[in-house]
Design a protein around this motif. Structure first.
Motif, PDB file in Angstrom:
ATOM      1  N   ARG A 150     -25.203 -13.252  -0.988  1.00 35.89           N
ATOM      2  CA  ARG A 150     -24.135 -13.575  -1.076  1.00 35.89           C
ATOM      3  C   ARG A 150     -22.702 -12.534  -0.607  1.00 35.89           C
ATOM      4  O   ARG A 150     -22.103 -12.952   0.951  1.00 35.89           O
ATOM      5  N   GLU A 151     -23.887 -10.910  -0.763  1.00 32.34           N
ATOM      6  CA  GLU A 151     -22.675 -10.327  -0.014  1.00 32.34           C
ATOM      7  C   GLU A 151     -22.807 -10.086   1.675  1.00 32.34           C
ATOM      8  O   GLU A 151     -22.292 -10.007   2.579  1.00 32.34           O
TER       9      GLU A 151
ATOM     10  N   LEU B 280     -20.410 -13.126   3.104  1.00 29.30           N
ATOM     11  CA  LEU B 280     -19.342 -13.012   2.856  1.00 29.30           C
ATOM     12  C   LEU B 280     -19.127 -12.043   4.012  1.00 29.30           C
ATOM     13  O   LEU B 280     -17.946 -12.128   4.926  1.00 29.30           O
ATOM     14  N   ARG B 281     -20.176 -11.355   4.515  1.00 29.21           N
ATOM     15  CA  ARG B 281     -19.628  -9.835   5.482  1.00 29.21           C
ATOM     16  C   ARG B 281     -19.871 -11.103   6.877  1.00 29.21           C
ATOM     17  O   ARG B 281     -18.976 -10.461   7.936  1.00 29.21           O
ATOM     18  N   LYS B 282     -20.452 -12.019   7.049  1.00 25.70           N
ATOM     19  CA  LYS B 282     -20.527 -12.584   7.911  1.00 25.70           C
ATOM     20  C   LYS B 282     -19.395 -12.935   8.352  1.00 25.70           C
ATOM     21  O   LYS B 282     -19.148 -13.608   9.620  1.00 25.70           O
ATOM     22  N   ALA B 283     -18.642 -13.849   7.293  1.00 22.66           N
ATOM     23  CA  ALA B 283     -17.902 -14.650   7.702  1.00 22.66           C
ATOM     24  C   ALA B 283     -16.603 -14.188   7.612  1.00 22.66           C
ATOM     25  O   ALA B 283     -16.092 -14.692   8.486  1.00 22.66           O
TER      26      ALA B 283
ATOM     27  N   SER C  32     -13.797 -23.301  10.377  1.00 24.16           N
ATOM     28  CA  SER C  32     -14.018 -21.757   9.622  1.00 24.16           C
ATOM     29  C   SER C  32     -14.989 -20.963  11.096  1.00 24.16           C
ATOM     30  O   SER C  32     -14.772 -19.992  11.159  1.00 24.16           O
TER      31      SER C  32
ATOM     32  N   LEU D 115     -17.711 -21.112  11.104  1.00 25.59           N
ATOM     33  CA  LEU D 115     -19.277 -20.522   9.989  1.00 25.59           C
ATOM     34  C   LEU D 115     -20.403 -21.448  10.425  1.00 25.59           C
ATOM     35  O   LEU D 115     -21.534 -21.301  10.367  1.00 25.59           O
TER      36      LEU D 115
ATOM     37  N   ARG E 134     -13.179 -15.034  13.946  1.00 24.78           N
ATOM     38  CA  ARG E 134     -13.473 -14.960  12.493  1.00 24.78           C
ATOM     39  C   ARG E 134     -12.744 -14.341  12.078  1.00 24.78           C
ATOM     40  O   ARG E 134     -12.012 -13.831  10.777  1.00 24.78           O
TER      41      ARG E 134
ATOM     42  N   PHE F 277     -10.235 -15.866   4.631  1.00 23.45           N
ATOM     43  CA  PHE F 277     -11.240 -16.924   3.910  1.00 23.45           C
ATOM     44  C   PHE F 277     -10.934 -16.211   1.962  1.00 23.45           C
ATOM     45  O   PHE F 277     -10.906 -14.833   1.513  1.00 23.45           O
TER      46      PHE F 277
ATOM     47  N   PHE G   3     -12.548 -17.370  -1.448  1.00 23.96           N
ATOM     48  CA  PHE G   3     -13.625 -18.463  -1.807  1.00 23.96           C
ATOM     49  C   PHE G   3     -13.603 -19.263  -3.526  1.00 23.96           C
ATOM     50  O   PHE G   3     -12.814 -18.029  -4.454  1.00 23.96           O
TER      51      PHE G   3
ATOM     52  N   ASN H  65     -16.363 -13.763  -4.334  1.00 23.46           N
ATOM     53  CA  ASN H  65     -17.473 -12.649  -3.367  1.00 23.46           C
ATOM     54  C   ASN H  65     -16.772 -11.388  -3.157  1.00 23.46           C
ATOM     55  O   ASN H  65     -16.571 -11.440  -2.013  1.00 23.46           O
TER      56      ASN H  65
ATOM     57  N   LEU I 234     -17.076  -7.140  -4.085  1.00 24.65           N
ATOM     58  CA  LEU I 234     -18.493  -5.915  -4.420  1.00 24.65           C
ATOM     59  C   LEU I 234     -17.953  -5.896  -5.369  1.00 24.65           C
ATOM     60  O   LEU I 234     -17.150  -5.145  -4.952  1.00 24.65           O
TER      61      LEU I 234
ATOM     62  N   MET J 285     -13.254  -4.588   3.907  1.00 25.09           N
ATOM     63  CA  MET J 285     -14.415  -4.501   4.542  1.00 25.09           C
ATOM     64  C   MET J 285     -14.276  -5.372   5.770  1.00 25.09           C
ATOM     65  O   MET J 285     -14.337  -4.958   7.143  1.00 25.09           O
TER      66      MET J 285
ATOM     67  N   TYR K 267     -15.296  -4.071  10.701  1.00 26.12           N
ATOM     68  CA  TYR K 267     -15.648  -5.008  12.269  1.00 26.12           C
ATOM     69  C   TYR K 267     -14.614  -5.528  12.982  1.00 26.12           C
ATOM     70  O   TYR K 267     -15.313  -6.179  13.881  1.00 26.12           O
TER      71      TYR K 267
ATOM     72  N   ARG L  88      -7.859  -9.703   0.620  1.00 22.42           N
ATOM     73  CA  ARG L  88      -8.975  -9.155   1.985  1.00 22.42           C
ATOM     74  C   ARG L  88      -9.053 -10.216   3.383  1.00 22.42           C
ATOM     75  O   ARG L  88      -9.023  -9.981   4.541  1.00 22.42           O
TER      76      ARG L  88
END
Lengths: 414, 236
Positions: free
Chosen positions: A314-315, A318-321, B52, B54, B81, B87, B89, B93, B95, B106, B110, B155
């Motif tokens: 899942r992590e 999520l990181r990819k999302a 989105s 994905l 994205r 996003f 959920f 989701n 950590l 987070m 990126y 986030r």
């Protein structure tokens, strides 16, 4: 994603699962520690053995009776219990006249019972000339060694190794005392310094040294020698000295064809290179054993990484999302593996070095061996490199799998 | 800003093809608050994934801010994205072992073109926007469900996206926390953001201006939301 961020993300990931990280690291720690320890033991053993050969003396050339078939590392027939009588007094005289020979000594060897009052022991005695003592670095701690006058006059004098002196005389000072060797009386005139185990496993502290004349005529009744040792003069190359000695011996034995030699000549270098080969194989063998534990540690890392990837599906989703690319995910997991193995490697080096030091103290203190402390820098560098490479090799497949996860499935993963 | 034309999605297995979306066409303008509804299997998850970025459609076209999904590489999709979408959920989701701060930060790690020095300020603002300033360095796992979802919204907000995708954001929450979350989304909408909410609860759907109802991979209803009082009841 910047490298700094990759490393920080990986460090945080490891930090959030401390116990798992520590347990994973343990395999690498043990592997690296055993590589360090065993490589160090191998290299200490190598220098111990080679130092003993070097410690016999310098520039020594050994002549033993009988030819040697095969390579220069084969053993001559005379060392296999066959009596060969080809080395005689004339050879020694001829060698003494040679310029390449600084010193020459002949040896005969025998075994007999030594008796002093109520104590007795079976000993190996060596009949030698006075040159033997300086050539082989033998010196006395009590009394004196004998001279060539003693040899020429058939004097019944003996120089004892420390261990045999203690066995026969206990706490009594043996110098000046009489003891019997094969029912012949000898007077102890000196005790050797402690020499420890000699090369080829001979206990040099158990030797009884007597004049060669007495040993040959009165104890053994023979007219040949078991060995001749030549100390080459510093002025000559050792290989040249070796070939000169061969020529002299061929001449005095009237041999024209070198294939029919009835003697074998060995130098210290021959022994060193033979032992060097043997101990190098020992080192490789030890390193190979230690490497197995490293590989096991690496597979441990791969296992845990796989579990970790599944657990963190899942992590990853999520990181990819939120914008991580495949390569970001790959880097994160690869860094996790590399950081684990790198830190594991450092800890392993520390623990391995600690055990190396402990081994040094244990061996010198309890076994009384002159152990050489050795922690080769090559072993340390190898350990760091290997552990990092293990991180990459065993981390890359799980990391690749993580990077290929489909984000929509990963986010749904229960 | 979002435009779908004859969009279709077929999942191909070894021997069976499953049609998730048949033929979907609609447009969403900037600043709209749209709810996507429909029974399970109607294709709303698939639609959300494609909207989105994905997942990719198997037929038809999808343009987001003038860029067609078919022209973009996976890396470009990831960048969009990251910068333009947020996003939220159902299952938060987060950590759970990481702090609120690390969770909210987070998406920023990126963002290749964002200087690292500006991150702290953006994170702080996003956390303040959802009212969790005093929880900044608490482990996310220690928070209540409602607080967790607020962290998730922070986030989603941190990179100042144009669109927020919310997938059943109140599904795991009690009604009081759910109401708070919906209020925050409503505020974000009032501040000009586009919000696309997937839900099966009619009372949360009523926060939206427009309702798209799916059935068997087709748009069944696409209309302005009728406010019939459910929303008020929800707040009781």
């Amino acid at each position: 994603m910047k490298i700094k961020d990759s490393i920080q993300t990986a460090t945080r990931g490891l930090n959030h699962a401390k116990l798992r990280s520590l347990l994973t690291m343990l395999g690498i720690v043990i592997g690296i520690a055993s590589v360090i320890l065993l490589m160090s033991i191998g290299s200490s053993a190598q220098s111990l053995i080679l130092d003993q050969v070097k410690g016999i003396g310098s520039n020594l050339i050994f002549v033993v009776p009988g030819a040697t078939k095969g390579s220069r590392f084969s053993s001559p027939a005379s060392t296999q219990g066959i009596i060969i009588k080809t080395l005689v007094e004339g050879d020694v005289d001829a060698l003494r006249r040679e310029a390449v020979a600084a010193k020459v000594t002949a040896e005969v060897r025998g075994q007999a019972k030594a008796v002093y009052e109520n104590n007795d022991a079976t000993v190996t005695y060596e009949g030698i000339t006075a040159e033997f003592f300086p050539m082989r670095n033998f010196s006395t701690v009590k009394g004196f060694s004998f001279t060539n006058n003693d040899v020429a006059s058939f004097n019944h004098v003996a120089v004892l190794g420390q261990a045999i002196a203690e066995t026969l005389f206990g706490d009594i000072d043996p110098v000046g005392k009489l003891f019997r060797l094969r029912d012949v009386q000898f007077r102890v005139i000196g005790v050797l310094e402690k020499k420890g185990l000699g090369p080829f496993g001979i206990d040099q502290d158990a030797l009884v040294l007597i004049p060669i004349t007495v040993a040959r005529k009165q104890l053994l009744g023979i007219d040949y020698y078991n060995a001749i040792t030549v100390q080459a003069s510093d002025a000559y190359n050792i290989e040249f000295a070796k070939s000169r000695i061969s020529d002299v011996l061929r001449q005095s034995h009237r041999i024209t064809n070198p294939d029919k030699d009835d003697f074998t000549i060995r130098t210290q270098e021959d022994a060193l290179s033979l032992l060097g080969n043997i101990t190098s194989i020992l080192k490789i063998f030890l390193t190979a054993i230690a490497s197995i534990s490293l590989i096991v540690g690496g597979i441990g890392i791969m296992n845990i990484m796989f579990v970790s990837v599944v657990e963190r599906t899942r992590e990853i989703g999520l990181r990819k999302a939120v914008g991580a690319t495949n390569s970001d995910i790959l880097q994160q997991f690869l860094w996790e593996a590399v950081i684990l193995t790198f830190i594991g490697g450092l800890v392993g080096i520390f623990i391995g070095s600690l055990f190396t030091v402990l081994t040094y103290f244990a061996v010198t203190r309890f076994a009384g061996i002159d152990w050489v402390f050795s922690l080769p820098i090559s072993a340390v560098l190898l350990a760091v490199a290997v552990s990092t490479v293990i991180g990459v090799v065993f981390g890359i497949y799980p990391a690749y799998r993580a990077s290929r996860l489909n984000p929509t499935e990963a986010l749904r993963y229960e | 800003m979002i435009s779908l034309k004859n969009l279709g999605k077929i999942y191909s297995d070894d021997d069976t093809d499953t049609t998730a979306l048949q033929d979907i066409s609609f447009e969403i303008k900037k600043g709209e608050f749209v709810s996507v509804m429909g029974p399970s299997g109607s294709g709303k998850s698939t639609l959300l994934h494609i909207l989105s970025f994905l997942d990719r459609p198997t037929s038809g076209s999808y343009t987001f801010s003038g860029k067609s999904i078919n022209d973009l590489s996976d890396i470009e999709l990831a960048r969009i994205r990251n910068k333009e979408m947020g996003f939220v959920f159902q299952a938060f989701n987060l950590l759970s072992r990481a702090s609120v701060y690390e969770n909210v930060e987070m998406p920023l790690i990126y963002s290749v073109d964002l200087p690292a020095g500006e991150r702290a300020e953006l994170v702080r603002k996003a956390i303040e926007a959802v009212g969790l300033k005093e929880k900044t360095f608490v482990e996310a796992g220690r928070l209540s469900g409602g607080q967790k979802q607020r962290v998730a919204i922070a986030r989603a907000l941190v990179n100042d996206p144009n669109v927020i995708f919310a997938d059943e954001p109140t599904g795991n929450l009690d009604s009081k926390s759910g109401a708070q979350i919906m209020e925050i989304l409503d505020d974000l909408h009032n501040a000009g953001r586009t919000i696309i909410l997937v839900t099966h609860e009619t009372y949360t759907a009523e926060f939206a201006d427009r309702r798209i109802q799916l059935k068997d991979g087709l748009v069944e209803v696409d209309e302005a939301t009728k406010h019939d009082g459910n929303r008020k009841e929800f707040f009781k």
